[in-house]
Design a protein around this motif. Structure first.
Motif, mmCIF file in Angstrom:
data_model
loop_
_atom_site.group_PDB
_atom_site.id
_atom_site.type_symbol
_atom_site.label_atom_id
_atom_site.label_comp_id
_atom_site.label_asym_id
_atom_site.label_seq_id
_atom_site.Cartn_x
_atom_site.Cartn_y
_atom_site.Cartn_z
ATOM 1 N N GLU B 239 -14.596 -4.559 19.121
ATOM 2 C CA GLU B 239 -13.220 -4.845 18.696
ATOM 3 C C GLU B 239 -12.572 -3.595 18.119
ATOM 4 O OE1 GLU B 239 -11.986 -8.169 20.030
ATOM 5 O OE2 GLU B 239 -10.754 -7.152 18.531
ATOM 6 N N ASP B 240 -13.276 -3.000 17.138
ATOM 7 C CA ASP B 240 -12.743 -1.793 16.502
ATOM 8 C C ASP B 240 -12.582 -0.666 17.508
ATOM 9 O OD1 ASP B 240 -14.624 -2.320 13.436
ATOM 10 O OD2 ASP B 240 -12.576 -2.894 13.992
ATOM 11 N N PHE B 241 -13.614 -0.483 18.299
ATOM 12 C CA PHE B 241 -13.569 0.602 19.282
ATOM 13 C C PHE B 241 -12.385 0.415 20.229
ATOM 14 C CE2 PHE B 241 -15.134 3.957 21.885
ATOM 15 C CZ PHE B 241 -14.871 3.588 23.195
ATOM 16 N N SER B 242 -12.197 -0.813 20.653
ATOM 17 C CA SER B 242 -11.097 -1.105 21.559
ATOM 18 C C SER B 242 -9.761 -0.709 20.939
ATOM 19 C CB SER B 242 -11.111 -2.593 21.908
ATOM 20 O OG SER B 242 -9.990 -2.910 22.680
ATOM 21 N N ASN B 243 -9.586 -1.071 19.658
ATOM 22 C CA ASN B 243 -8.341 -0.700 18.980
ATOM 23 C C ASN B 243 -8.184 0.806 18.899
ATOM 24 O OD1 ASN B 243 -7.593 -3.323 18.509
ATOM 25 N ND2 ASN B 243 -8.598 -3.419 16.515
ATOM 26 N N LYS B 244 -9.252 1.470 18.487
ATOM 27 C CA LYS B 244 -9.160 2.926 18.304
ATOM 28 C C LYS B 244 -8.888 3.632 19.610
ATOM 29 C CE LYS B 244 -9.623 1.882 14.372
ATOM 30 N NZ LYS B 244 -8.324 1.371 13.932
ATOM 31 N N ILE B 245 -9.615 3.248 20.629
ATOM 32 C CA ILE B 245 -9.464 3.958 21.898
ATOM 33 C C ILE B 245 -8.083 3.683 22.508
ATOM 34 C CG2 ILE B 245 -10.412 2.362 23.636
ATOM 35 C CD1 ILE B 245 -11.561 5.956 23.168
ATOM 36 N N SER B 246 -7.567 2.455 22.295
ATOM 37 C CA SER B 246 -6.212 2.170 22.780
ATOM 38 C C SER B 246 -5.211 3.034 22.046
ATOM 39 C CB SER B 246 -5.849 0.701 22.575
ATOM 40 O OG SER B 246 -6.694 -0.099 23.338
ATOM 41 N N SER B 247 -5.387 3.160 20.733
ATOM 42 C CA SER B 247 -4.492 4.029 19.958
ATOM 43 C C SER B 247 -4.549 5.448 20.474
ATOM 44 C CB SER B 247 -4.882 4.039 18.477
ATOM 45 O OG SER B 247 -4.660 2.796 17.898
ATOM 46 N N LEU B 248 -5.760 5.955 20.689
ATOM 47 C CA LEU B 248 -5.899 7.332 21.180
ATOM 48 C C LEU B 248 -5.234 7.485 22.536
ATOM 49 C CD1 LEU B 248 -9.528 8.320 20.174
ATOM 50 C CD2 LEU B 248 -7.400 9.183 19.240
ATOM 51 N N ASP B 249 -5.400 6.489 23.371
ATOM 52 C CA ASP B 249 -4.766 6.511 24.686
ATOM 53 C C ASP B 249 -3.257 6.639 24.524
ATOM 54 O OD1 ASP B 249 -4.136 4.158 27.316
ATOM 55 O OD2 ASP B 249 -4.596 6.292 27.500
ATOM 56 N N LYS B 250 -2.689 5.835 23.644
ATOM 57 C CA LYS B 250 -1.235 5.855 23.426
ATOM 58 C C LYS B 250 -0.798 7.178 22.824
ATOM 59 C CE LYS B 250 -0.388 0.954 22.703
ATOM 60 N NZ LYS B 250 -1.224 0.342 21.652
ATOM 61 N N VAL B 251 -1.527 7.639 21.813
ATOM 62 C CA VAL B 251 -1.169 8.909 21.168
ATOM 63 C C VAL B 251 -1.173 10.036 22.190
ATOM 64 C CG1 VAL B 251 -1.917 10.651 19.508
ATOM 65 C CG2 VAL B 251 -1.937 8.242 18.858
ATOM 66 N N THR B 252 -2.229 10.063 23.013
ATOM 67 C CA THR B 252 -2.335 11.139 23.994
ATOM 68 C C THR B 252 -1.205 11.083 25.002
ATOM 69 O OG1 THR B 252 -4.720 10.993 23.739
ATOM 70 C CG2 THR B 252 -3.917 12.319 25.558
ATOM 71 N N LYS B 327 -16.126 -6.476 26.228
ATOM 72 C CA LYS B 327 -15.764 -7.792 25.680
ATOM 73 C C LYS B 327 -16.177 -8.885 26.653
ATOM 74 C CE LYS B 327 -11.753 -6.200 23.060
ATOM 75 N NZ LYS B 327 -10.288 -6.143 23.076
ATOM 76 N N ALA B 328 -15.940 -8.634 27.954
ATOM 77 C CA ALA B 328 -16.295 -9.626 28.971
ATOM 78 C C ALA B 328 -17.802 -9.827 29.037
ATOM 79 C CB ALA B 328 -15.760 -9.181 30.334
ATOM 80 N N VAL B 329 -18.529 -8.736 28.956
ATOM 81 C CA VAL B 329 -19.995 -8.828 28.994
ATOM 82 C C VAL B 329 -20.515 -9.632 27.813
ATOM 83 C CG1 VAL B 329 -22.091 -7.447 28.708
ATOM 84 C CG2 VAL B 329 -20.353 -6.729 30.330
ATOM 85 N N LEU B 330 -19.953 -9.372 26.640
ATOM 86 C CA LEU B 330 -20.385 -10.119 25.450
ATOM 87 C C LEU B 330 -20.059 -11.601 25.598
ATOM 88 C CD1 LEU B 330 -19.302 -7.591 22.682
ATOM 89 C CD2 LEU B 330 -21.633 -8.315 23.176
ATOM 90 N N ARG B 331 -18.894 -11.857 26.196
ATOM 91 C CA ARG B 331 -18.501 -13.251 26.419
ATOM 92 C C ARG B 331 -19.497 -13.942 27.352
ATOM 93 N NH1 ARG B 331 -13.104 -11.741 26.540
ATOM 94 N NH2 ARG B 331 -13.234 -11.383 28.792
ATOM 95 N N ARG B 332 -19.846 -13.238 28.423
ATOM 96 C CA ARG B 332 -20.756 -13.822 29.401
ATOM 97 C C ARG B 332 -22.126 -14.086 28.764
ATOM 98 N NH1 ARG B 332 -17.996 -10.492 33.498
ATOM 99 N NH2 ARG B 332 -19.529 -8.815 33.250
ATOM 100 N N ARG B 333 -22.553 -13.141 27.928
ATOM 101 C CA ARG B 333 -23.833 -13.342 27.239
ATOM 102 C C ARG B 333 -23.764 -14.588 26.376
ATOM 103 N NH1 ARG B 333 -26.907 -13.863 23.286
ATOM 104 N NH2 ARG B 333 -24.979 -14.322 22.168
ATOM 105 N N ASP B 334 -22.658 -14.686 25.652
ATOM 106 C CA ASP B 334 -22.454 -15.851 24.800
ATOM 107 C C ASP B 334 -22.511 -17.138 25.620
ATOM 108 O OD1 ASP B 334 -20.104 -14.739 22.187
ATOM 109 O OD2 ASP B 334 -22.261 -14.465 22.469
ATOM 110 N N ASN B 335 -21.867 -17.094 26.786
ATOM 111 C CA ASN B 335 -21.842 -18.297 27.636
ATOM 112 C C ASN B 335 -23.231 -18.716 28.072
ATOM 113 O OD1 ASN B 335 -19.130 -18.427 27.414
ATOM 114 N ND2 ASN B 335 -18.694 -17.498 29.407
ATOM 115 N N ILE B 336 -24.013 -17.714 28.416
ATOM 116 C CA ILE B 336 -25.380 -18.022 28.837
ATOM 117 C C ILE B 336 -26.135 -18.702 27.700
ATOM 118 C CG2 ILE B 336 -27.607 -16.992 29.478
ATOM 119 C CD1 ILE B 336 -25.951 -14.845 31.011
ATOM 120 N N GLN B 337 -25.963 -18.161 26.510
ATOM 121 C CA GLN B 337 -26.641 -18.760 25.356
ATOM 122 C C GLN B 337 -26.087 -20.151 25.061
ATOM 123 O OE1 GLN B 337 -26.985 -16.223 21.930
ATOM 124 N NE2 GLN B 337 -27.596 -17.925 20.601
#
Lengths: 437, 433
Positions: B239-252, B327-337
């Motif tokens: 979650e955090d990484f996604s926010n940070k990297i999106s910010s960096l993308d926008k800043v750049t 995020k999708a991978v984590l979701r899929r893992r969650d679904n399996i569980q």
């Protein structure tokens, strides 16, 4: 100090009927004399120190807030003897500077008088407001006013002016003194003459060229300053956005293990990079001010050209008048009229004149011709004088301009070099931080 | 543990798992797995590597080997994506890219392949890989459509950016110890166009895919009850990484925009000095000199912006997409569980055939363990890639910026030098007057 230096009247340089070689020699000699006068003036240090706000009532009895500037003067020899006495000082507001300049323009029409700094901020930069009360603007104006006074003080002719001296040394009563010189009347007629439309048949080509040059200079420097302001604005944007890297790197470093330190320190360098643009813009502004002074100088150049046109025009009018009087005399004497060929018209116009009447008319004309010849001689002298004195000052101005602008361009290059070096340093540091990631 | 994950997910999948080899795998000791299934080519016998091996739970335990396989020495598939070409048909226009493969792997019939693929095909491959390995992290594809701006699909820059991203996509798969063994991957690299079309048509039927989707939706609605702590930690990080990297993308991107606008103004600035020089005599040379310096700085600025756009922007953008993938991978893992937990609960409450249910639950339990291990291993791997990619992109940017300022510095210093030699003439003149 100033009292023992040069005479109060305007220095007259050169005389009529010189060959071009002699003229050039005269100019060379004048240059030496100018330097002598300038060094005489170095007896006095002049500076515009602080600025303060005052409130008062203006001409229509309304409250106003205005800024006053502290003018400090001190004899140079006092400092060199190891003593540093307190400077004499007085306060002046911008309108008084304007008054001084107008007085000088009118009194020395052959001088290219230094311009004042802007009354209002014309080209607004990103972080500057157009507000006259803005501290940055006031500071730049202070520097501009000091520069103005130093220009006057180092001018071979203007430095000797009494009104100028009193402007620097006596706060009270100066304004009244200026008006007592009667300069206002001259100022009004000058303004009228400046705005009048008249055609000069034989202007000195050098002045015509100078007029064109001053128009061109105004155009190109205006354009340069406009684009420079836009460039500086954009540069500001680029640097400031990098500040966002600082913030995000810092936040990101909090969730990373191996990369954390590298990111954090890289972020600091990005912040430093963003902050560095403020100094950079200040330097760009200072450079722009140097160019602006010469932009405003073009007005003074045009004024001198205009004055030449005026004196030349008056000469031409006087000469024309004389010619027509002479022509009238001739016609009266010979009884012929060049303009009309019909004998019938002639007798109608002239009628049956008695000899006595003709004689009387002739005498009047001869008187007028004599006066006319005097007038033409006077105007001619005046015109020649003007051309000579003006041209000396123009040469002085050209040299000054070339020197000043050369230096300005060199300092511009130095400014760019400094900016590049800062950039290299910041990004080298950032690179090292990224390496640690 | 009688069936592999593929059997559970896609029962009608053909030409993948020879049953006897599965049996063979399952008899092996865990310790033996350690060597057999490693990516280290010196130990592995090529014949043991076939499409089915990737799905063995045993190989998933082999986490430590993930960390050793990143050096180029062990690379045995080299892929290039280049040569975009436009194709016009009656119904559509599209671009194909040449995909060139060189490999020493024995499960490939040849050592070299050259095929042409279009975006659709890459998209298909990604889908298949995610289907087969739902909790492995597949490097993102460039986006299907570019939303912002009216970027033409057939604009040169766009195609080049896409080509580079596709190139990276395939190479990331090739570097992955499990994904690179995928049969779908092999077919993608080697099959001729018509062969690929035929191959694509096979695979689980529409209905079974639907079933899977329905199940997944149902599970996600239900939610997972006992998510292991480490996955929660990963999720928070993502979650955090996604926010940070999106910010960096926008800043750049903002920096690129500002820099381009700066460049536009700068291009007009030099000519004002040239214009001025036309009115001057003494100053003309200097003014022209300054104009020249500004022009050269324009060129450098253009290059610098280009570098930023080519190097940093695409990488940041890739990782924005990566964050979504994670995020999708984590979701899929969650679904399996979640599915497992649901069935487990049912065991306690429903009056069904308990034996059959127990069997199913065991399968699901395996599936969960398998999924978790897969993800854990790939997570470490992904983090390393991410660090490497971002570090190198930022380094490259910093280097380029240093280079940019050094070049501009040289330009102005040269000018200054030329000016400093002139004043000596001036002082001579002053002295003689």
């Amino acid at each position: 100090m100033m009292a023992d230096s040069g005479p109060e009247e305007i220095a007259v340089i050169g005389n009529t009927d010189l060959t071009s070689a002699e003229l050039e020699n005269n100019i060379k000699n004048t240059m030496v004399e100018i330097e002598k006068w300038t060094s005489l003036l170095r007896k006095m240090e002049i500076s515009v120190g602080e600025a303060e706000k005052r409130t008062g009532k203006n001409s229509v009895n309304m409250q106003e807030i205005y800024t006053v500037y502290l003018i400090e003067t001190r004899p140079v020899d006092a400092v060199t003897e190891g003593l540093i006495p307190a400077p004499d000082s007085l306060w002046r507001r911008y309108s008084e500077f304007e008054l001084l300049r107008n007085y000088l323009l009118v009194t020395y029409p052959f001088v290219v008088v230094a311009p004042l700094p802007e009354k209002r901020a014309e080209i607004v930069w990103h972080k500057l407001s157009a507000d006259n009360m803005d501290p940055d603007f006031v500071e730049r104006r202070r520097v501009g006013l000091e520069n103005f006074l130093l220009r006057l003080a180092s001018h071979p002719v203007l430095c000797n002016d009494k009104i100028f001296y009193i402007f620097l040394t006596e706060e009270k009563g100066w304004k009244e003194m200026v008006y007592e010189t009667g300069f206002q009347a001259k100022a009004d007629s000058r303004l009228k003459a400046m705005n009048a439309a008249f055609r000069v048949k034989n202007p000195d080509k050098r002045f015509t060229e100078l007029k064109h040059y001053s128009d061109e200079l105004q155009t190109v420097v205006s354009q340069l300053l406009r684009v420079q302001a836009r460039v500086a604005d954009r540069l500001y944007g680029v640097y400031k956005v990098h500040g966002n890297y600082g913030r995000v790197f810092s936040e990101w470093s909090a969730i990373e293990k191996e990369m954390g330190d590298g990111l954090q320190s890289a972020g600091h360098h990005m912040d430093a990079y963003a902050a560095s643009v403020d100094d950079i813009l200040e330097e760009e502004e200072h450079y722009a001010d140097q160019l602006k002074e010469y932009l405003f100088y073009t007005e003074a150049l045009r004024a001198v050209c205009r004055k030449h046109e005026l004196t030349q025009f008056e000469l031409e009018m006087a000469a024309q008048d004389l010619t027509s009087k002479k022509q009238q005399k001739e016609e009266l004497v010979t009884g012929t009229v060049r303009t009309f060929s019909l004998k019938g018209m002639t007798s109608k116009l002239f009628g049956q004149e008695t000899a006595e009447q003709r004689e009387a008319k002739l005498q009047v004309l001869e008187q007028q011709i004599e006066e006319g010849e005097e007038a033409v001689k006077e105007k001619n002298t005046e015109s020649n004088e003007f051309v000579k004195t003006a041209w000396v000052d123009i040469e002085r101005f050209k040299d000054q301009k070339d020197r000043d602008l050369k230096e300005a361009l060199i300092s511009y290059a130095i400014m760019q070099i400094s900016r590049c070096k800062k950039g290299i340093q910041v990004w080298t540091n950032a690179k090292e931080c990224f390496n640690k990631m | 543990m009688s069936r592999t994950i593929d059997d559970v997910v896609s029962p009608t999948q053909t030409n993948t798992i020879p049953a006897d080899i599965s049996g063979q795998m399952l008899d092996l000791d865990e310790d033996d797995d350690f060597e057999v299934f490693s990516k280290d080519s010196t130990l592995a016998d090529g014949s043991m590597f076939n499409a089915s091996m990737q799905t063995s739970p045993g190989s998933m335990v082999n986490q430590c080997k993930f960390e050793e396989d990143e050096d180029g020495d062990s690379k045995d598939i080299f892929i290039t994506v280049d040569n975009p070409e436009s194709h016009v048909t009656a119904i559509e226009t599209f671009i194909t890219y040449r995909v060139l493969t060189k490999t020493t792997r024995s499960e490939f019939d040849n050592s070299e392949y050259e095929v042409r693929r279009r975006y659709q095909d890459f998209h298909w491959l990604k889908g298949k890989l995610e289907e087969a390995h739902s909790t492995l992290i597949v490097h993102p594809l460039p986006e299907k459509f570019v939303v912002k701006g009216m970027v033409e699909r057939f604009n040169g820059d766009f195609i080049e950016t896409r080509r580079k991203a596709l190139h990276k996509f395939l190479n990331r798969i090739a570097d992955h110890p499990i994904l690179s063994c995928s049969e779908d991957f092999k077919v993608f690299l080697s099959a001729q166009a018509w062969e690929l079309t035929t191959y694509k048509k096979q695979g689980p039927g529409f209905l079974s895919r639907m079933g899977e989707t329905v199940r997944a939706v149902a599970n996600s609605v239900r939610g997972v009850k006992n998510r292991p702590e480490e996955f929660t930690a990963i999720q928070e990080y993502v979650e955090d990484f996604s926010n940070k990297i999106s910010s960096l993308d926008k800043v750049t991107q903002r920096i690129v925009k500002e820099q381009k606008e700066y460049l536009e103004e700068l291009k007009e600035y030099g000519p004002t000095y040239t214009l001025w020089s036309g009115s001057e005599e003494e100053l003309a040379e200097q003014l022209k000199g300054v104009a020249g310096c500004i022009e050269r700085c324009c060129q450098e600025t253009e290059e610098q912006v280009g570098h930023l756009s080519d190097t940093l922007v695409p990488v940041l953008h890739e990782y924005v997409l990566c964050a979504e993938t994670l995020k999708a991978v984590l979701r899929r893992r969650d679904n399996i569980q979640a599915e497992f937990e649901a069935k487990n609960e049912a065991l306690a409450t429903k009056k069904v055939d308990r034996d059959a249910l127990k069997v199913e639950i065991d399968k699901l339990e395996d599936r969960v363990e398998w999924a978790n291990n897969a993800l854990k291993g790939d997570w470490v791997r992904w983090q390393r890639s991410m660090r490497g990619d971002l570090k190198s992109a930022f380094l490259s940017t910093a280097e380029k910026n240093v280079d940019y300022y050094e070049k501009c510095l040289a330009v102005w210093e040269t000018f200054l030098l030329s000016q400093r030699t002139e004043p000596s003439e001036e002082t001579d003149r002053d002295n003689t007057s």
